[in-house]
Design a protein around this motif. Structure first.
Motif, short mmCIF file in Angstrom:
data_model
loop_
_atom_site.label_atom_id
_atom_site.label_comp_id
_atom_site.label_asym_id
_atom_site.label_seq_id
_atom_site.Cartn_x
_atom_site.Cartn_y
_atom_site.Cartn_z
N LYS A 196 -42.21 39.34 10.11
CA LYS A 196 -42.15 39.94 11.44
C LYS A 196 -43.15 39.25 12.36
N CYS A 197 -44.23 39.90 12.74
CA CYS A 197 -45.12 39.31 13.75
C CYS A 197 -45.91 38.11 13.26
N LEU A 198 -45.95 37.87 11.95
CA LEU A 198 -46.65 36.69 11.44
C LEU A 198 -45.77 35.44 11.50
N SER A 199 -44.46 35.61 11.70
CA SER A 199 -43.52 34.48 11.83
C SER A 199 -43.51 33.56 10.62
N VAL A 200 -43.59 34.16 9.44
CA VAL A 200 -43.48 33.46 8.17
C VAL A 200 -42.20 33.98 7.51
N PRO A 201 -41.45 33.16 6.76
CA PRO A 201 -40.26 33.69 6.10
C PRO A 201 -40.57 34.89 5.22
N ALA A 202 -39.58 35.75 5.03
CA ALA A 202 -39.74 36.91 4.15
C ALA A 202 -40.03 36.44 2.74
N GLY A 203 -40.91 37.18 2.04
CA GLY A 203 -41.19 36.82 0.66
C GLY A 203 -42.57 37.19 0.19
N ALA A 290 -51.76 40.54 23.79
CA ALA A 290 -51.41 40.46 25.22
C ALA A 290 -50.12 39.68 25.42
N ARG A 291 -49.92 38.62 24.64
CA ARG A 291 -48.67 37.84 24.74
C ARG A 291 -47.47 38.71 24.40
N HIS A 292 -47.56 39.45 23.32
CA HIS A 292 -46.45 40.32 22.94
C HIS A 292 -46.17 41.35 24.03
N LYS A 293 -47.22 41.90 24.60
CA LYS A 293 -47.05 42.91 25.65
C LYS A 293 -46.40 42.30 26.89
N LYS A 294 -46.80 41.10 27.26
CA LYS A 294 -46.24 40.45 28.45
C LYS A 294 -44.74 40.24 28.32
N HIS A 295 -44.31 39.72 27.19
CA HIS A 295 -42.88 39.45 27.02
C HIS A 295 -42.08 40.74 26.89
N GLU A 296 -42.68 41.77 26.30
CA GLU A 296 -42.02 43.08 26.25
C GLU A 296 -41.77 43.59 27.67
N GLN A 297 -42.77 43.48 28.55
CA GLN A 297 -42.64 43.98 29.91
C GLN A 297 -41.55 43.22 30.67
N ALA A 298 -41.47 41.91 30.47
CA ALA A 298 -40.43 41.12 31.14
C ALA A 298 -39.05 41.52 30.63
N LEU A 299 -38.93 41.73 29.32
CA LEU A 299 -37.65 42.14 28.75
C LEU A 299 -37.20 43.48 29.33
N ILE A 300 -38.12 44.44 29.36
CA ILE A 300 -37.77 45.77 29.89
C ILE A 300 -37.38 45.68 31.36
N ALA A 301 -38.11 44.89 32.12
CA ALA A 301 -37.78 44.73 33.55
C ALA A 301 -36.35 44.23 33.71
N THR A 363 -39.26 41.40 19.72
CA THR A 363 -40.02 40.33 20.38
C THR A 363 -41.28 40.13 19.56
N MET A 364 -41.13 39.43 18.46
CA MET A 364 -42.18 39.32 17.45
C MET A 364 -42.55 37.87 17.19
N GLY A 365 -43.84 37.61 17.09
CA GLY A 365 -44.31 36.31 16.64
C GLY A 365 -43.74 35.16 17.42
N TYR A 366 -43.18 34.17 16.72
CA TYR A 366 -42.66 32.97 17.37
C TYR A 366 -41.42 33.27 18.20
N SER A 367 -40.66 34.31 17.84
CA SER A 367 -39.49 34.69 18.65
C SER A 367 -39.89 35.25 20.00
N CYS A 368 -41.14 35.66 20.13
CA CYS A 368 -41.63 36.29 21.36
C CYS A 368 -42.11 35.21 22.33
N ARG A 369 -41.14 34.64 23.06
CA ARG A 369 -41.49 33.62 24.04
C ARG A 369 -40.50 33.68 25.20
N LYS A 370 -40.90 33.12 26.33
CA LYS A 370 -40.18 33.26 27.60
C LYS A 370 -38.73 32.78 27.49
N LYS A 371 -38.51 31.64 26.88
CA LYS A 371 -37.16 31.10 26.73
C LYS A 371 -36.24 32.10 26.07
N ASN A 372 -36.71 32.73 25.02
CA ASN A 372 -35.87 33.69 24.29
C ASN A 372 -35.57 34.93 25.13
#
Length: 410
Positions: A196-203, A290-301, A363-372
């Motif tokens: 999840k937020c660590l952006s490492v494969p499951a295992g 803060a990065r996670h929060k920023k992208h969450e706010q943009a998604l909700i908007a 919106t977790m880890g590496y998936s949590c970015r503006k492009k996505n």
């Protein structure tokens, strides 16, 4: 003849798994070392140090369980629960029920509290139950991905310590993405996940636990047959830990300088976890939150500008998962299928009483970015237009861009 693996490159916006950090994947191609090679045990030790920092703890014990997140939950619960122990589980989504399931399988007498999905408990409600039930263990989910809600823990942990109850927390979905203070919140054992937020494969399932938990585990310790000193007195098997693979007393010996053989370490997974933790700490915990929060706010908007409704109480919303009510007369699974097939974007549905009623975007880890964020908003709008949903057209991406501009100018 079987074909060479050639999987699609997806934009994964689920609550887990998420896209793996490219530097993590690169680390996982590193050459194999023997599990007792001093170079490898040094990697183990450094991984433990980094886990302490990310969990925000001074605990001696912080190491990964080989297996997915559920393996960590089972290892901790199996190692501390004896038949007849009273365990209190406050449930506000699917994964509270999982804690009940595991605890019952190891013979616990489970007492539950339940609240409507989409909400969390007031701390006072849980505190009242702790004082009435007097459980040996309070087991609780920090971030419930099935509902996108996050439970405040500090006051509950403080009362658990006052009442001498162990406080065991499932932080699978929050470690590395939202504030989690193991020591300050009086958490006795905490379990996380890599995918999840660590952006490492499951295992792997990183865990940490303190001396209160260690004391119980050592009272139940049994050295594995074949490793035990044959001249030693016969071991008392009355209260020993019933699982072998998830026996924390044996894993403590494996992760300590004793290096008593237990299993063959998942070498490449440990490389991945090491690199994932290194990247978290290089970014800095506060900056990462803060990065996670920023992208969450943009998604909700963007979602709200489209006319979609966010599910659940916003006061307790997770910053790394957003739940959206599926509009009336819209086939939620058809939307997800078109997003995947035409845009190569994956979002999630939910479980139990919420199945078919909400979508969940992680919106977790590496998936949590503006492009996505911009990609998923544009694609979701296009699909909903095809589904003839009643939405506002042409506003979602602009609203997200406006939110980004506003946040970046603060």
């Amino acid at each position: 003849m079987y074909k060479e693996l050639n999987v699609s490159l997806r934009t994964i916006m689920t609550p887990g798994p998420v896209e793996a950090e490219p530097r993590v994947l690169k680390a996982m191609t590193t050459a194999i070392l023997g599990q007792f090679d001093p170079e490898f045990t040094n990697i183990m030790n450094n991984t433990m140090e980094m886990l302490r920092e990310v969990f925000q703890t001074k605990n001696k014990w912080a190491f990964p369980i080989d297996g997915t997140s559920r393996a960590g939950l089972e290892a901790v619960l199996a190692s501390v629960i004896e038949p007849g122990d009273v365990v209190l589980v406050p449930i506000y989504g699917r994964f509270g029920h999982l804690l009940v399931e595991i605890a019952q399988r190891y013979g616990a007498k489970v007492v539950t509290l339940e609240t409507d999905w989409g909400q969390v408990f007031s701390s006072q409600t849980v505190v009242k139950a702790i004082k009435e039930v007097k459980p040996k263990i309070v087991a609780m989910v920090h971030g419930e991905t099935s509902t996108a809600c996050m439970q405040p823990l500090a006051e509950i942990g403080k009362v658990c310590r006052q009442q001498d109850s162990l406080f065991i927390v499932d932080a699978v979905a929050t470690l590395g993405g939202a504030m989690l203070k193991v020591d300050e919140w009086f958490i006795d054992a905490c379990i996380a996940g890599t995918q999840k937020c660590l952006s490492v494969p499951a295992g792997m399932a990183p865990i940490t636990f303190n001396e209160r938990v260690e004391k119980i585990i050592l009272q139940r310790k049994r050295v594995e047959q074949g490793l035990a000193d044959t001249t030693a007195e016969k071991q008392d098997l009355g209260c020993y830990i019933r699982t072998n693979y998830f026996d924390l007393s044996q894993l403590m010996d494996y992760w300590s300088p004793v290096r008593l053989n237990h299993h063959t370490e998942a070498t490449t997974m440990l490389y991945g976890l090491y690199e994932g933790l290194r990247l978290v700490l290089a970014e800095g915990l506060e900056a990462r939150f803060a990065r996670h929060k920023k992208h969450e706010q943009a998604l909700i908007a963007g979602l709200e500008a489209m006319g979609l409704e966010i599910y659940g109480d916003k006061e307790c919303k997770m910053p790394v998962v957003t739940a959206i009510k599926i509009p009336e007369h819209v086939d939620g699974e058809a939307v997800r299928a078109m997003l995947l097939n035409d845009f190569e974007i994956e979002i999630a549905s939910s479980f139990g009483p919420l199945k078919g009623k909400i979508w969940r975007i992680g919106t977790m880890g590496y998936s949590c970015r503006k492009k996505n964020i911009l990609h998923v908003l544009a694609a979701l709008e296009a699909v909903l237009i095809r589904q003839k949903a009643k939405i506002t057209i042409g506003e979602a991406v602009q609203a997200a861009l406006n939110k980004y501009q506003q946040l970046e100018n603060q």
